[in-house]
Design a protein around this motif. Structure first.
Motif, PDB file in Angstrom:
ATOM      1  N   GLY A   1       0.862  -1.175  -0.253  1.00  0.00           N
ATOM      2  CA  GLY A   1       0.050   0.174   0.203  1.00  0.00           C
ATOM      3  C   GLY A   1       0.823   1.221  -0.146  1.00  0.00           C
ATOM      4  N   LEU A   2       2.097   1.036   0.481  1.00  0.00           N
ATOM      5  CA  LEU A   2       3.014   2.454   0.391  1.00  0.00           C
ATOM      6  C   LEU A   2       3.780   2.586  -0.536  1.00  0.00           C
ATOM      7  N   ALA A   3       4.266   1.229  -1.176  1.00  0.00           N
ATOM      8  CA  ALA A   3       5.171   1.427  -2.085  1.00  0.00           C
ATOM      9  C   ALA A   3       5.136   1.912  -3.461  1.00  0.00           C
ATOM     10  N   HIS A   4       4.870   3.109  -3.399  1.00  0.00           N
ATOM     11  CA  HIS A   4       4.616   4.202  -4.615  1.00  0.00           C
ATOM     12  C   HIS A   4       5.149   5.480  -4.410  1.00  0.00           C
ATOM     13  N   PRO A   5       5.979   5.811  -5.384  1.00  0.00           N
ATOM     14  CA  PRO A   5       7.071   7.255  -4.991  1.00  0.00           C
ATOM     15  C   PRO A   5       6.151   8.277  -4.528  1.00  0.00           C
ATOM     16  N   LEU A   6       4.873   8.651  -5.148  1.00  0.00           N
ATOM     17  CA  LEU A   6       4.020   9.625  -4.745  1.00  0.00           C
ATOM     18  C   LEU A   6       3.484   9.490  -3.236  1.00  0.00           C
ATOM     19  N   ARG A   7       3.238   8.134  -2.980  1.00  0.00           N
ATOM     20  CA  ARG A   7       2.727   8.077  -1.463  1.00  0.00           C
ATOM     21  C   ARG A   7       3.797   8.047  -0.572  1.00  0.00           C
ATOM     22  N   ILE A   8       5.026   7.685  -0.983  1.00  0.00           N
ATOM     23  CA  ILE A   8       6.072   7.877   0.069  1.00  0.00           C
ATOM     24  C   ILE A   8       6.305   9.258   0.421  1.00  0.00           C
ATOM     25  N   ARG A   9       6.215  10.251  -0.716  1.00  0.00           N
ATOM     26  CA  ARG A   9       6.673  11.509  -0.720  1.00  0.00           C
ATOM     27  C   ARG A   9       5.314  12.297  -0.081  1.00  0.00           C
ATOM     28  N   LEU A  10       4.059  11.829  -0.233  1.00  0.00           N
ATOM     29  CA  LEU A  10       2.948  12.566   0.497  1.00  0.00           C
ATOM     30  C   LEU A  10       3.213  12.361   2.069  1.00  0.00           C
ATOM     31  N   LEU A  11       3.487  11.023   2.206  1.00  0.00           N
ATOM     32  CA  LEU A  11       3.558  10.746   3.890  1.00  0.00           C
ATOM     33  C   LEU A  11       4.703  11.372   4.492  1.00  0.00           C
ATOM     34  N   ARG A  12       5.863  11.642   3.907  1.00  0.00           N
ATOM     35  CA  ARG A  12       6.896  12.229   4.092  1.00  0.00           C
ATOM     36  C   ARG A  12       6.574  13.832   4.426  1.00  0.00           C
TER      37      ARG A  12
ATOM     38  N   LEU B   1       4.401  19.499  -3.781  1.00  0.00           N
ATOM     39  CA  LEU B   1       5.105  18.134  -4.525  1.00  0.00           C
ATOM     40  C   LEU B   1       5.182  18.346  -5.899  1.00  0.00           C
ATOM     41  N   ASP B   2       4.478  19.552  -6.458  1.00  0.00           N
ATOM     42  CA  ASP B   2       4.382  19.769  -7.993  1.00  0.00           C
ATOM     43  C   ASP B   2       3.879  18.497  -8.618  1.00  0.00           C
ATOM     44  N   GLU B   3       2.486  18.098  -8.156  1.00  0.00           N
ATOM     45  CA  GLU B   3       1.704  17.278  -8.693  1.00  0.00           C
ATOM     46  C   GLU B   3       0.337  17.758  -8.756  1.00  0.00           C
ATOM     47  N   SER B   4      -0.436  17.101  -9.516  1.00  0.00           N
ATOM     48  CA  SER B   4      -1.927  17.153  -9.443  1.00  0.00           C
ATOM     49  C   SER B   4      -2.726  17.035  -8.515  1.00  0.00           C
ATOM     50  N   SER B   5      -3.686  17.878  -8.013  1.00  0.00           N
ATOM     51  CA  SER B   5      -4.464  17.638  -6.911  1.00  0.00           C
ATOM     52  C   SER B   5      -5.353  16.240  -7.044  1.00  0.00           C
ATOM     53  N   GLY B   6      -5.553  15.915  -8.162  1.00  0.00           N
ATOM     54  CA  GLY B   6      -6.397  14.620  -8.686  1.00  0.00           C
ATOM     55  C   GLY B   6      -5.275  13.421  -8.165  1.00  0.00           C
ATOM     56  N   ALA B   7      -4.149  13.395  -8.310  1.00  0.00           N
ATOM     57  CA  ALA B   7      -3.163  12.455  -7.986  1.00  0.00           C
ATOM     58  C   ALA B   7      -3.059  12.451  -6.428  1.00  0.00           C
ATOM     59  N   THR B   8      -2.884  13.695  -5.950  1.00  0.00           N
ATOM     60  CA  THR B   8      -2.372  13.756  -4.395  1.00  0.00           C
ATOM     61  C   THR B   8      -3.820  13.037  -3.720  1.00  0.00           C
ATOM     62  N   SER B   9      -5.071  13.570  -4.230  1.00  0.00           N
ATOM     63  CA  SER B   9      -6.156  12.995  -3.587  1.00  0.00           C
ATOM     64  C   SER B   9      -6.372  11.658  -3.587  1.00  0.00           C
ATOM     65  N   TYR B  10      -6.168  10.978  -4.882  1.00  0.00           N
ATOM     66  CA  TYR B  10      -6.354   9.635  -5.159  1.00  0.00           C
ATOM     67  C   TYR B  10      -5.297   8.838  -4.077  1.00  0.00           C
ATOM     68  N   HIS B  11      -4.121   9.198  -4.257  1.00  0.00           N
ATOM     69  CA  HIS B  11      -2.878   8.510  -3.309  1.00  0.00           C
ATOM     70  C   HIS B  11      -3.197   8.645  -1.860  1.00  0.00           C
ATOM     71  N   LEU B  12      -3.595   9.890  -1.315  1.00  0.00           N
ATOM     72  CA  LEU B  12      -3.980   9.983  -0.018  1.00  0.00           C
ATOM     73  C   LEU B  12      -5.031   9.096   0.290  1.00  0.00           C
ATOM     74  N   ARG B  13      -6.087   8.964  -0.335  1.00  0.00           N
ATOM     75  CA  ARG B  13      -7.216   7.832  -0.044  1.00  0.00           C
ATOM     76  C   ARG B  13      -6.573   6.323  -0.079  1.00  0.00           C
ATOM     77  N   GLN B  14      -5.665   6.281  -0.767  1.00  0.00           N
ATOM     78  CA  GLN B  14      -4.775   4.781  -0.843  1.00  0.00           C
ATOM     79  C   GLN B  14      -4.156   4.570   0.629  1.00  0.00           C
ATOM     80  N   LEU B  15      -3.552   5.877   0.862  1.00  0.00           N
ATOM     81  CA  LEU B  15      -2.731   5.864   2.137  1.00  0.00           C
ATOM     82  C   LEU B  15      -3.536   5.601   3.127  1.00  0.00           C
ATOM     83  N   ALA B  16      -4.763   6.302   3.329  1.00  0.00           N
ATOM     84  CA  ALA B  16      -5.788   6.219   4.215  1.00  0.00           C
ATOM     85  C   ALA B  16      -6.446   4.684   4.483  1.00  0.00           C
ATOM     86  N   ALA B  17      -6.334   3.953   3.325  1.00  0.00           N
ATOM     87  CA  ALA B  17      -7.020   2.924   3.426  1.00  0.00           C
ATOM     88  C   ALA B  17      -6.105   1.698   4.086  1.00  0.00           C
ATOM     89  N   HIS B  18      -5.026   2.062   4.126  1.00  0.00           N
ATOM     90  CA  HIS B  18      -3.829   1.140   4.538  1.00  0.00           C
ATOM     91  C   HIS B  18      -3.550   1.833   5.988  1.00  0.00           C
TER      92      HIS B  18
END
Length: 193
Positions: free
Chosen positions: A19-30, A47-64
Motif C-alpha cells: 500500500g505504501l510502495a509508490h513514489p508519490l505515496r512515500i513523498r506524501l507521507l513524508r 510536490l508539484d503534482e496534480s490535486s487529483g493524483a494527491t487526492s487519489y494517493h492520500l485515499r490509498q494511504l488512508a485505506a492502509h
C-alpha cells in the motif's frame, strides 16, 4: 515548552508495504510527517503534482492506515490529512519474502527512501552556507568500514537507534537555537573485491 513529540512508528507487513510502495505515496507521507497536516491541494502544490493524483494517493494511504483525517482543521468540504504515525520500520521478514509482488514493493520502497536521503543531503550541501557556522561545525558526513557478522550489525543498529531515541525524548524544541535535524543511517555489507 512543548512536550517531546511521541514517535509512534508503523511496522510494515506485506500488505501495508504494497500500500505504501509508490513514489508519490512515500513523498506524501513524508510531507505530512515533516510539515504537518495539509489538504490534497496544498500537497499537490508542495510536490508539484496534480490535486487529483494527491487526492487519489492520500485515499490509498488512508485505506492502509498511514494517513487520517484531521478533524481539528478545515471547514465545509475542505479535507485535511495528517500522518497517522511519525515513523516507519520494516519487518525483517520482508527482506526474505519469496512473493515477487512483495519483493517488487520492497525494491520500490527502498529505492525511494534512498533517493529521498540523497536529495536531503544534497539540499544541505547546497544550503550549508546559509546556516550559522555552529551548525556547519556540528554536522556529520562520515563513513566507517567494519567487519561484523549479521547479529553484531543488528546489535549496533539497535544501539544507535536507542541512542537517537534518547535524544528525541530529551529534545527541547523551544530552545532558541533548535532546528529540525535529519539523520540518515545506512549500514550494509560490501563485497571486498
Amino acid at each position: 515548552m512543548h512536550p517531546p513529540e511521541e514517535r509512534v512508528s508503523r511496522t510494515l507487513d506485506p500488505r501495508s508495504l504494497r500500500g505504501l510502495a509508490h513514489p508519490l505515496r512515500i513523498r506524501l507521507l513524508r510531507a505530512l510527517r515533516h510539515h504537518g497536516p495539509a489538504t490534497a491541494s496544498q500537497l499537490a502544490e508542495r510536490l508539484d503534482e496534480s490535486s487529483g493524483a494527491t487526492s487519489y494517493h492520500l485515499r490509498q494511504l488512508a485505506a492502509h492506515g498511514f494517513v487520517e483525517d484531521d478533524p481539528t482543521r478545515g471547514k465545509g468540504r475542505e479535507r485535511w490529512w495528517k500522518a497517522a504515525q511519525q515513523g516507519t520500520t520494516v519487518d525483517e521478514s520482508l527482506h526474505l519474502n519469496a512473493d515477487p509482488e512483495v519483493r517488487g514493493a520492497m525494491e520500490v520502497y527502498l529505492h525511494e527512501i534512498a533517493t529521498i536521503h540523497t536529495q536531503e543531503l544534497n539540499t544541505w550541501l547546497g544550503t550549508r552556507h546559509d546556516w550559522d557556522g555552529d551548525w556547519a561545525a556540528s554536522t556529520d558526513m562520515s563513513d566507517f568500514t567494519l567487519r561484523l557478522p549479521p547479529e553484531r550489525l543488528r546489535e549496533l543498529r539497535d544501539e544507535i537507534h536507542s541512542l537517537i531515541d534518547s535524544y528525541q525524548k530529551g529534545a527541547d524544541p523551544d530552545a532558541p537555537d533548535a532546528a529540525r535535524v535529519r539523520m540518515h543511517l545506512h549500514a550494509f555489507p560490501q563485497h571486498e573485491d
